[in-house]
Design an enzyme around this catalytic site. Structure first.
Site, PDB file in Angstrom:
ATOM      1  N   ARG A 185       0.865  -1.183   0.000  1.00 21.70           N
ATOM      2  CA  ARG A 185       0.000   0.000   0.000  1.00 21.70           C
ATOM      3  C   ARG A 185       0.901   1.232   0.000  1.00 21.70           C
ATOM      4  O   ARG A 185       1.931   1.258   0.691  1.00 21.70           O
ATOM      5  CB  ARG A 185      -0.916   0.047   1.228  1.00 21.70           C
TER       6      ARG A 185
ATOM      7  N   GLU B 204      -2.700   7.373  -5.070  1.00 23.99           N
ATOM      8  CA  GLU B 204      -3.072   6.678  -6.303  1.00 23.99           C
ATOM      9  C   GLU B 204      -4.544   6.802  -6.651  1.00 23.99           C
ATOM     10  O   GLU B 204      -4.930   6.642  -7.811  1.00 23.99           O
ATOM     11  CB  GLU B 204      -2.692   5.191  -6.210  1.00 23.99           C
TER      12      GLU B 204
ATOM     13  N   HIS C 245      -0.976  -0.487  -9.700  1.00 20.33           N
ATOM     14  CA  HIS C 245      -1.712  -1.408  -8.807  1.00 20.33           C
ATOM     15  C   HIS C 245      -2.234  -2.617  -9.595  1.00 20.33           C
ATOM     16  O   HIS C 245      -3.434  -2.898  -9.609  1.00 20.33           O
ATOM     17  CB  HIS C 245      -2.857  -0.667  -8.103  1.00 20.33           C
TER      18      HIS C 245
HETATM   19  P1  NAI Z   1      -1.518 -11.128   5.274  1.00 22.97           P
HETATM   20  O1  NAI Z   1      -2.518 -10.599   6.232  1.00 22.97           O
HETATM   21  O2  NAI Z   1      -1.549 -12.573   4.890  1.00 22.97           O
HETATM   22  O3  NAI Z   1      -0.046 -10.802   5.819  1.00 22.97           O
HETATM   23  C1  NAI Z   1       0.355  -9.588   6.362  1.00 22.97           C
HETATM   24  C2  NAI Z   1       1.523  -9.893   7.292  1.00 22.97           C
HETATM   25  O4  NAI Z   1       2.107  -8.647   7.699  1.00 22.97           O
HETATM   26  C3  NAI Z   1       1.111 -10.627   8.566  1.00 22.97           C
HETATM   27  O5  NAI Z   1       1.944 -11.774   8.744  1.00 22.97           O
HETATM   28  C4  NAI Z   1       1.341  -9.602   9.682  1.00 22.97           C
HETATM   29  O6  NAI Z   1       1.750 -10.198  10.917  1.00 22.97           O
HETATM   30  C5  NAI Z   1       2.458  -8.766   9.080  1.00 22.97           C
HETATM   31  N1  NAI Z   1       2.604  -7.428   9.628  1.00 22.97           N
HETATM   32  C6  NAI Z   1       1.645  -6.595  10.085  1.00 22.97           C
HETATM   33  N2  NAI Z   1       2.194  -5.423  10.465  1.00 22.97           N
HETATM   34  C7  NAI Z   1       3.530  -5.528  10.229  1.00 22.97           C
HETATM   35  C8  NAI Z   1       4.626  -4.640  10.419  1.00 22.97           C
HETATM   36  N3  NAI Z   1       4.447  -3.402  10.884  1.00 22.97           N
HETATM   37  N4  NAI Z   1       5.857  -5.076  10.093  1.00 22.97           N
HETATM   38  C9  NAI Z   1       6.046  -6.330   9.592  1.00 22.97           C
HETATM   39  N5  NAI Z   1       5.038  -7.202   9.394  1.00 22.97           N
HETATM   40  C10 NAI Z   1       3.797  -6.793   9.708  1.00 22.97           C
HETATM   41  O7  NAI Z   1      -1.647 -10.207   3.975  1.00 22.97           O
HETATM   42  P2  NAI Z   1      -1.210 -10.551   2.487  1.00 22.97           P
HETATM   43  O8  NAI Z   1      -2.294 -11.263   1.782  1.00 22.97           O
HETATM   44  O9  NAI Z   1       0.155 -11.147   2.504  1.00 22.97           O
HETATM   45  O10 NAI Z   1      -1.162  -9.079   1.850  1.00 22.97           O
HETATM   46  C11 NAI Z   1      -0.220  -8.137   2.284  1.00 22.97           C
HETATM   47  C12 NAI Z   1      -0.609  -6.774   1.742  1.00 22.97           C
HETATM   48  O11 NAI Z   1      -0.468  -6.778   0.317  1.00 22.97           O
HETATM   49  C13 NAI Z   1      -2.096  -6.405   1.951  1.00 22.97           C
HETATM   50  O12 NAI Z   1      -2.287  -5.811   3.219  1.00 22.97           O
HETATM   51  C14 NAI Z   1      -2.349  -5.431   0.846  1.00 22.97           C
HETATM   52  O13 NAI Z   1      -2.095  -4.122   1.329  1.00 22.97           O
HETATM   53  C15 NAI Z   1      -1.316  -5.768  -0.208  1.00 22.97           C
HETATM   54  N6  NAI Z   1      -1.925  -6.280  -1.446  1.00 22.97           N
HETATM   55  C16 NAI Z   1      -1.589  -5.670  -2.623  1.00 22.97           C
HETATM   56  C17 NAI Z   1      -2.119  -6.107  -3.816  1.00 22.97           C
HETATM   57  C18 NAI Z   1      -1.733  -5.506  -5.139  1.00 22.97           C
HETATM   58  O14 NAI Z   1      -2.438  -5.714  -6.146  1.00 22.97           O
HETATM   59  N7  NAI Z   1      -0.646  -4.764  -5.230  1.00 22.97           N
HETATM   60  C19 NAI Z   1      -3.107  -7.193  -3.847  1.00 22.97           C
HETATM   61  C20 NAI Z   1      -3.321  -7.807  -2.544  1.00 22.97           C
HETATM   62  C21 NAI Z   1      -2.764  -7.339  -1.393  1.00 22.97           C
END
Ligand code: NAI
Length: 335
Positions: A235, A264, A296
């Site tokens: 993000r 964005e 994105h």
């Molecule tokens: P997820 O919920 O499976 O994993 C997020 C991880 O980040 C968790 O393990 C959590 O403990 C960790 N975390 C939380 N705060 C943190 C911090 N301050 N420092 C280090 N680790 C931290 O989420 P997922 O599916 O892996 O997605 C991650 C992010 O990717 C989403 O939140 C979303 O913003 C982004 N995303 C982007 C997309 C795109 O098209 N560019 C599509 C889908 C998701």
């Protein structure tokens, strides 16, 4: 009676992917506009709205949706930083999302940004088309043996780490909840300071929230290696864009790959090619030869779109039928 759904921020590919999975139980209206205070009046008479990453789901919008009888906001994405969760609870509106739709889509895009920046594919493509076969300026580095820092090892971070381990990289990770499977596969969990100072490449995969806003600021950049590659497919708000520009100008950041950008919502997912872009920060950022920005599109694979549509329609049906499960609902009011 069919469930009436308004799909906001809709593009032709949304209509195709959702339309292919829909049946007679739903009646779909597509709106290319974002959901926000100006557009919320069209929701009168809808049962649910289907929203995306740049829709405005603040308390004012939620209150108006509730007043119009909308009982469910189905996010067709994983992240929900644009949703006021407390307001949804207050107004008894269910919020669902798609927590998983194949993390490889975003992970592979993050790695594509790394490889493109490293081997200057975007420059090479244009040169060869122009009849210029000079290699000056295209020098890359071997990924094997490099140290890559992954911030956030949820689904996407894990998928990214596995690809990079396959390349022979040393993978350092930061996450409040270390993943044993990844440790067994060879990654090392460290603190943020160690990740920042030891990584040749840093890739962000944590959610945006109050704690992670501007996680990468001037102070964090100062701790990085000179010439570091920074990749953000998570993000835009995770990074302080002005600090990135300073980091690029001082050569501290040697490569920058972004699939997301703080501002964005005014730009992405639309064709502005015949307009004068008014966002000077974005224009400065995209003027650097060592910056690669995609709009994105990390999620944008056939497989991911199909899974997003399936889960979103299932969420809508289950909420309607009273069989919604906690796992895909962020807010699940009592019926
Ligand atoms: P997820 O919920 O499976 O994993 C997020 C991880 O980040 C968790 O393990 C959590 O403990 C960790 N975390 C939380 N705060 C943190 C911090 N301050 N420092 C280090 N680790 C931290 O989420 P997922 O599916 O892996 O997605 C991650 C992010 O990717 C989403 O939140 C979303 O913003 C982004 N995303 C982007 C997309 C795109 O098209 N560019 C599509 C889908 C998701």
């Amino acid at each position: 009676m069919a469930i009436k759904i308004g799909v906001f921020s809709s593009n032709p590919y949304d209509e195709s992917s959702i339309g292919e999975q829909a049946n007679e139980e739903v009646e779909l209206s597509y709106f290319s506009a974002h959901l926000n205070l100006q557009t919320v009046p069209v929701c009168q008479g809808l049962d649910a709205v289907c929203a995306f990453v740049n829709d405005d789901i603040s308390e004012d919008v939620i209150a108006k949706l509730a007043a119009q009888g909308v009982s469910h906001i189905a996010m067709r994405c994983a992240g929900y930083n644009n949703v006021d969760i407390e307001a949804a609870k207050k107004h008894n509106i269910a919020i669902s999302h798609v927590p998983s739709y194949g993390p490889e889509a975003v992970a592979e895009h993050a790695v594509a940004l790394m490889l493109t920046l490293n081997r200057r594919m975007h420059k090479a493509y244009n040169r060869v088309r122009d009849g210029n076969f000079n290699l000056d300026g295209l020098l890359g580095f071997n990924m094997a043996g490099k140290t890559v820092g992954i911030v956030g090892t949820g689904q996407i971070g894990q998928a990214t780490a596995k690809i990079l381990l396959g390349f022979g990289c040393h993978v350092l990770c930061v996450d409040p909840y270390p993943n044993q499977e990844l440790i067994d596969a060879g990654v090392k969990y460290v603190d943020m300071a160690a990740l920042l100072s030891q990584s040749h490449i840093i890739s962000l995969h944590c959610p945006l929230n109050n704690d992670s806003y501007h996680l990468i600021d001037a102070d964090a950049i100062a701790q990085m290696q000179k010439g570091v590659m920074l990749i953000n497919t998570s993000r835009g708000g995770l990074v302080d864009t002005q600090a990135l520009i300073t980091g690029l100008k001082t050569h501290k950041i040697g490569y920058l790959g972004l699939d997301v950008y703080e501002m964005e919502s005014e730009l992405f997912f639309k064709d502005h090619s015949f307009e004068i872009i008014q966002d000077d920060v974005f224009e400065r950022l995209s003027s650097f030869h060592n910056v690669l920005i995609t709009g994105h599109q990390g999620f944008f694979t056939k497989e991911a779109l199909a899974q997003i549509a399936t889960t979103t329609l299932l969420n809508i049906k289950q909420w309607h039928d009273g069989t919604a499960s906690q796992s895909t609902f962020l807010v699940l009011p009592n019926p």
